[in-house]
Design a protein around this motif. Structure first.
Motif, PDB file in Angstrom:
ATOM      1  N   ILE A  24       0.841  -1.201   0.000  1.00 52.19           N
ATOM      2  CA  ILE A  24       0.000   0.000   0.000  1.00 52.19           C
ATOM      3  C   ILE A  24       0.874   1.249   0.000  1.00 52.19           C
ATOM      4  N   GLY A  25       1.900   1.250   0.861  1.00 51.40           N
ATOM      5  CA  GLY A  25       2.767   2.419   0.977  1.00 51.40           C
ATOM      6  C   GLY A  25       3.480   2.737  -0.319  1.00 51.40           C
ATOM      7  N   LEU A  26       3.982   1.711  -1.022  1.00 49.60           N
ATOM      8  CA  LEU A  26       4.680   1.954  -2.273  1.00 49.60           C
ATOM      9  C   LEU A  26       3.722   2.498  -3.330  1.00 49.60           C
ATOM     10  N   SER A  27       2.548   1.899  -3.443  1.00 46.14           N
ATOM     11  CA  SER A  27       1.572   2.389  -4.421  1.00 46.14           C
ATOM     12  C   SER A  27       1.175   3.824  -4.115  1.00 46.14           C
ATOM     13  N   SER A  28       1.007   4.132  -2.843  1.00 48.84           N
ATOM     14  CA  SER A  28       0.644   5.481  -2.412  1.00 48.84           C
ATOM     15  C   SER A  28       1.768   6.474  -2.703  1.00 48.84           C
ATOM     16  N   LEU A  29       2.999   6.082  -2.386  1.00 48.23           N
ATOM     17  CA  LEU A  29       4.148   6.944  -2.656  1.00 48.23           C
ATOM     18  C   LEU A  29       4.273   7.227  -4.146  1.00 48.23           C
ATOM     19  N   GLU A  30       4.068   6.218  -4.966  1.00 47.92           N
ATOM     20  CA  GLU A  30       4.191   6.423  -6.403  1.00 47.92           C
ATOM     21  C   GLU A  30       3.102   7.341  -6.937  1.00 47.92           C
ATOM     22  N   GLY A 205       4.814   4.010   7.974  1.00 47.50           N
ATOM     23  CA  GLY A 205       3.517   3.431   7.677  1.00 47.50           C
ATOM     24  C   GLY A 205       3.057   3.648   6.248  1.00 47.50           C
ATOM     25  N   GLY A 206       1.992   2.941   5.885  1.00 47.29           N
ATOM     26  CA  GLY A 206       1.412   3.043   4.548  1.00 47.29           C
ATOM     27  C   GLY A 206       0.494   4.234   4.457  1.00 47.29           C
ATOM     28  N   GLN A 207       1.070   5.422   4.386  1.00 46.34           N
ATOM     29  CA  GLN A 207       0.318   6.669   4.426  1.00 46.34           C
ATOM     30  C   GLN A 207      -0.435   6.915   3.116  1.00 46.34           C
ATOM     31  N   PRO A 208      -1.482   7.752   3.158  1.00 46.70           N
ATOM     32  CA  PRO A 208      -2.176   8.138   1.921  1.00 46.70           C
ATOM     33  C   PRO A 208      -1.275   9.008   1.040  1.00 46.70           C
ATOM     34  N   PRO A 209      -1.576   9.086  -0.267  1.00 52.32           N
ATOM     35  CA  PRO A 209      -0.753   9.894  -1.168  1.00 52.32           C
ATOM     36  C   PRO A 209      -0.601  11.348  -0.728  1.00 52.32           C
ATOM     37  N   ASP A 210      -1.664  11.942  -0.189  1.00 56.45           N
ATOM     38  CA  ASP A 210      -1.581  13.344   0.234  1.00 56.45           C
ATOM     39  C   ASP A 210      -0.499  13.567   1.283  1.00 56.45           C
ATOM     40  N   VAL A 211      -0.338  12.600   2.183  1.00 54.38           N
ATOM     41  CA  VAL A 211       0.680  12.729   3.235  1.00 54.38           C
ATOM     42  C   VAL A 211       2.069  12.724   2.628  1.00 54.38           C
ATOM     43  N   PHE A 212       2.320  11.783   1.718  1.00 53.41           N
ATOM     44  CA  PHE A 212       3.626  11.730   1.060  1.00 53.41           C
ATOM     45  C   PHE A 212       3.876  12.992   0.236  1.00 53.41           C
ATOM     46  N   GLU A 213       2.848  13.453  -0.471  1.00 54.97           N
ATOM     47  CA  GLU A 213       3.024  14.631  -1.319  1.00 54.97           C
ATOM     48  C   GLU A 213       3.372  15.862  -0.486  1.00 54.97           C
ATOM     49  N   ARG A 214       2.647  16.080   0.595  1.00 58.61           N
ATOM     50  CA  ARG A 214       2.929  17.238   1.448  1.00 58.61           C
ATOM     51  C   ARG A 214       4.328  17.166   2.039  1.00 58.61           C
ATOM     52  N   ALA A 215       4.708  15.974   2.504  1.00 55.28           N
ATOM     53  CA  ALA A 215       6.029  15.819   3.118  1.00 55.28           C
ATOM     54  C   ALA A 215       7.143  16.078   2.109  1.00 55.28           C
TER      55      ALA A 215
END
Length: 226
Positions: A24-30, A205-215
């Motif tokens: 989930i985390g990798l798909s979300s990060l991508e 953790g397997g964060q949502p895409p918005d979390v990765f994008e903001r970070a």
């Protein structure tokens, strides 16, 4: 218009191929990275490195029933595990990853998979192999410790099957995998996925895409100001 950043960040993705939240985390990060390369500027690129972590390093060659294993390890009841499986399925669907949670009956050792991932990095196919291993285990419920499964997966992403077979028949990359596992454990990584940006910033953790994008935007912005 958003501020235009031009940054290449290093991302170390510490994970195991038998960890659903890692898929989930990798798909979300991508998804987040795709947004950052989008039509509004596409400022931030990523150099992605997959680092080894074994959820069950002492698992025997036959694996273990997954319900039994999670009960022993985490004390979760059958009802709690059913709710968790449904949550994982839904979160996967949200980021475009399909889990077949009902067929996945056992959990296995993943050390050889990590050895092949180390080799695949040298071949420029590490991300492809990582995703293919996730799909093999979570999508087709295949055993990631089985050498035939690993060789079929290697071939599926265009890597050399004979070279992979030679690696599996030897101890190639074993020391490298153990050294990287030890390094990240000593750095305080005890659960996965752990996403480390520029070797300094940790997102757990397997964060949502918005979390990765903001970070990523924030880290790139601060890096520009430094």
């Amino acid at each position: 218009m958003s501020e235009q950043l031009s940054k290449q960040v290093r991302i170390d993705f510490v994970s195991d191929v038998s960890c659903p939240w890692c898929a989930i985390g990798l798909s979300s990060l991508e998804l987040a990275l795709a947004r950052l390369r989008g039509k509004d500027g596409g400022e931030i690129g990523a150099e992605l490195h997959f680092q080894p972590f074994e959820l069950n390093p002492n698992m025997g060659p036959d694996g273990q029933d997954i319900v039994e294993q999670i009960t022993e390890k985490y004390g979760a009841t059958a009802e709690q595990q059913a709710k968790s499986r449904e949550m994982i399925r839904e979160r996967g669907a949200d980021v475009g990853f399909t889990f077949d949670m009902e067929r996945r009956g056992r959990i296995y050792n993943t050390f050889d998979a990590h050895r092949l991932l180390s080799w695949a990095e040298e071949e420029g196919r590490q991300r492809d192999l990582k995703m293919a291993l996730f799909e093999a285990y979570f999508g087709r419920c295949e055993d990631p410790s089985n050498h035939d499964v690993l060789l079929n997966t290697v071939e599926r992403v265009g890597l050399d099957r004979e070279r992979a077979a030679a690696i599996l028949a030897s101890s190639d990359y074993a020391d490298e995998v153990r050294e990287r596992e030890t390094f990240f454990q000593r750095a305080g990584i005890h659960s996965v996925p752990a996403v480390i940006i520029n070797q300094r910033h940790l997102i757990s953790g397997g964060q949502p895409p918005d979390v990765f994008e903001r970070a990523l935007r924030e880290i790139a912005s601060h890096s520009e100001q430094a």
